[in-house]
Write an enzyme that holds these catalytic residues in place. Structure first.
Site, PDB file in Angstrom:
ATOM      1  N   GLN A 108       0.834  -1.218   0.000  1.00 38.18           N
ATOM      2  CA  GLN A 108       0.000   0.000   0.000  1.00 38.18           C
ATOM      3  C   GLN A 108       0.867   1.266   0.000  1.00 38.18           C
ATOM      4  OE1 GLN A 108      -0.529  -2.633   1.969  1.00 38.18           O
ATOM      5  NE2 GLN A 108      -2.684  -2.956   2.421  1.00 38.18           N
ATOM      6  N   ASP A 150      -6.937   1.197  12.430  1.00 42.05           N
ATOM      7  CA  ASP A 150      -8.126   0.404  12.072  1.00 42.05           C
ATOM      8  C   ASP A 150      -9.070   0.225  13.256  1.00 42.05           C
ATOM      9  OD1 ASP A 150      -5.917  -0.467  10.027  1.00 42.05           O
ATOM     10  OD2 ASP A 150      -7.882  -0.794   9.141  1.00 42.05           O
ATOM     11  N   LYS A 158      -2.027  -1.465  10.130  1.00 43.10           N
ATOM     12  CA  LYS A 158      -1.366  -2.387   9.190  1.00 43.10           C
ATOM     13  C   LYS A 158      -0.173  -3.101   9.810  1.00 43.10           C
ATOM     14  CE  LYS A 158      -2.367  -3.306   5.979  1.00 43.10           C
ATOM     15  NZ  LYS A 158      -3.170  -4.558   5.886  1.00 43.10           N
TER      16      LYS A 158
HETATM   17  O1  MRU Z   1      -5.464  -3.712   4.668  1.00 46.76           O
HETATM   18  P1  MRU Z   1      -5.740  -2.259   4.482  1.00 46.76           P
HETATM   19  O2  MRU Z   1      -5.054  -1.670   3.300  1.00 46.76           O
HETATM   20  O3  MRU Z   1      -7.215  -1.961   4.517  1.00 46.76           O
HETATM   21  O4  MRU Z   1      -5.116  -1.578   5.784  1.00 46.76           O
HETATM   22  C1  MRU Z   1      -5.237  -0.194   5.925  1.00 46.76           C
HETATM   23  C2  MRU Z   1      -4.537   0.349   7.107  1.00 46.76           C
HETATM   24  O5  MRU Z   1      -3.981  -0.355   7.902  1.00 46.76           O
HETATM   25  C3  MRU Z   1      -4.629   1.828   7.303  1.00 46.76           C
HETATM   26  O6  MRU Z   1      -3.478   2.330   7.897  1.00 46.76           O
HETATM   27  C4  MRU Z   1      -5.837   2.141   8.206  1.00 46.76           C
HETATM   28  O7  MRU Z   1      -6.982   1.524   7.708  1.00 46.76           O
HETATM   29  C5  MRU Z   1      -6.079   3.586   8.353  1.00 46.76           C
HETATM   30  S1  MRU Z   1      -6.691   4.294   6.873  1.00 46.76           S
HETATM   31  C6  MRU Z   1      -7.022   5.933   7.126  1.00 46.76           C
END
Ligand code: MRU
Length: 346
Positions: A196, A237, A248
């Site tokens: 990401q 999250d 993440k």
């Molecule tokens: O697996 P993902 O890409 O959905 O994980 C996203 C993250 O960990 C982001 O850092 C988190 O959702 C915050 S987004 C503003």
């Protein structure tokens, strides 16, 4: 920003396909809630606030398509729509928050006819998306005060416009500091296994002409030690009542490294990411994703066939590593058990 993460257009849900970035900027259209659920599960849309919006829009699509003669049948089917959407990804609480908000609207209007309920649900989903953008801007404005002119900020994963309805949380803080005229540099961790950071954070910052340097995840400690990083900002999250924060996978390692190197570690997240029903991070459900995400890169094997693999998508950073939590309602520091409650008026 020159892209839209998610929007309701002509009675469809339109999302930028995040699995195809940065090579292609493609927008997918979804006409039913099952399609939206698959898009969430398949990472077409990802990032906690963005999947909250997608979940809500999925409920609105599902409600629109329910065939029912009675309110009882409608509400039973609506529960099923909500369950299907909720079963896509377990960690980001914003998904459940978005779905719950839609359920509340439906419940509060049980006395209305079914078409009115459908219309109200569509309006609610659209307003969740609009509000999220405003929330990110407010959060960004609060957080920008923490970033000094000339700072280099490390971020992990993508907590940007792509992870929200636009602007971003961690990247919202960076954007706001940049817009206020400060010279900000960003180090983006590539963020294995989904990349990401490489694919999304680098892409959206470059689009906005914010200087970004891509590093692999295992380089962060070295640059901290060399004093090339002034602070870390990540998204979240789910944040438990004591401040423990799921984000993440890899975030925990970055936080420990930051503490060792006396670098502030900030979490930027909307209040909808708080889950004060959980005492601490041990209770946060952590998604485990398929093995091939680790053993293959874009379909190419990078590990021997049959090797044992673990693939948790998130980790939990204990509150003691978090210098401050930046929200749209202000910044809280330390004693999170107490300070997080003040954000929700408890
Ligand atoms: O697996 P993902 O890409 O959905 O994980 C996203 C993250 O960990 C982001 O850092 C988190 O959702 C915050 S987004 C503003």
């Amino acid at each position: 920003m020159s892209f839209r993460t998610i929007e309701w257009r002509d009675n469809r849900v339109v999302m930028i396909d995040q699995t195809r970035l940065p090579a292609e900027e493609v927008y997918n259209e979804y006409d039913d809630f099952q399609g939206v659920a698959e898009a969430i599960r398949g990472m077409i849309i990802r990032g906690a606030p963005a999947i909250g919006v997608a979940g809500a829009m999925g409920v609105a699509l599902g409600a629109r398509d329910i065939i029912a003669d009675t309110h009882e049948s409608f509400f039973r089917q609506l529960d099923n729509v909500c369950d299907v959407l909720a079963r896509t990804r377990p960690t980001a609480v914003n998904l459940f928050w978005g779905i719950e908000r839609m359920k509340k609207v439906a419940d509060a209007n049980r006395d209305k006819d079914l078409n009115s309920i459908r219309t109200l649900l569509k309006a609610e989903a659209i307003s969740i998306e609009k509000e999220d953008l405003q929330i990110c801007r407010a959060l960004g404005a609060h957080g920008a005060a923490l970033i000094r002119d000339g700072a280099t900020v490390l971020t992990h994963c993508n907590a940007g416009g792509l992870a929200t309805a636009g602007y971003g949380t961690a990247l919202g803080v960076i954007r706001a500091a940049h817009e206020s005229g400060k010279k900000i540099g960003v180090f983006a961790d590539e963020t294995r296994p989904w990349l990401q950071g490489a694919r999304l954070t680098a892409w959206e910052l470059m689009k906005d002409n914010i200087p970004v340097t891509l590093i692999t995840d295992n380089m962060a400690g070295w640059f901290m030690r060399k004093k090339e990083i002034d602070c870390v900002i990540v998204g979240a999250d789910r944040i438990a009542a004591n401040g423990d924060t799921a984000n993440k996978i890899g975030t925990y390692s970055v936080a420990v490294l930051a503490k060792e190197n006396h670098i502030p570690f900030y979490v930027a997240a909307p209040v909808s990411t708080l889950d004060l029903s959980l005492k601490n991070g041990d209770a946060i459900p952590i998604e485990e994703r398929p093995c091939h995400e680790v053993t293959q890169l874009r379909g190419m094997p990078i590990a021997p066939e049959g090797v044992a693999v673990r693939n948790p998508a998130f980790d939990v950073t204990p509150a003691k590593y978090i210098t401050a939590i930046i929200t749209e309602r202000g910044i809280v520091r330390g004693d999170y058990e107490r300070t997080l409650k003040t954000l929700v008026g408890q």
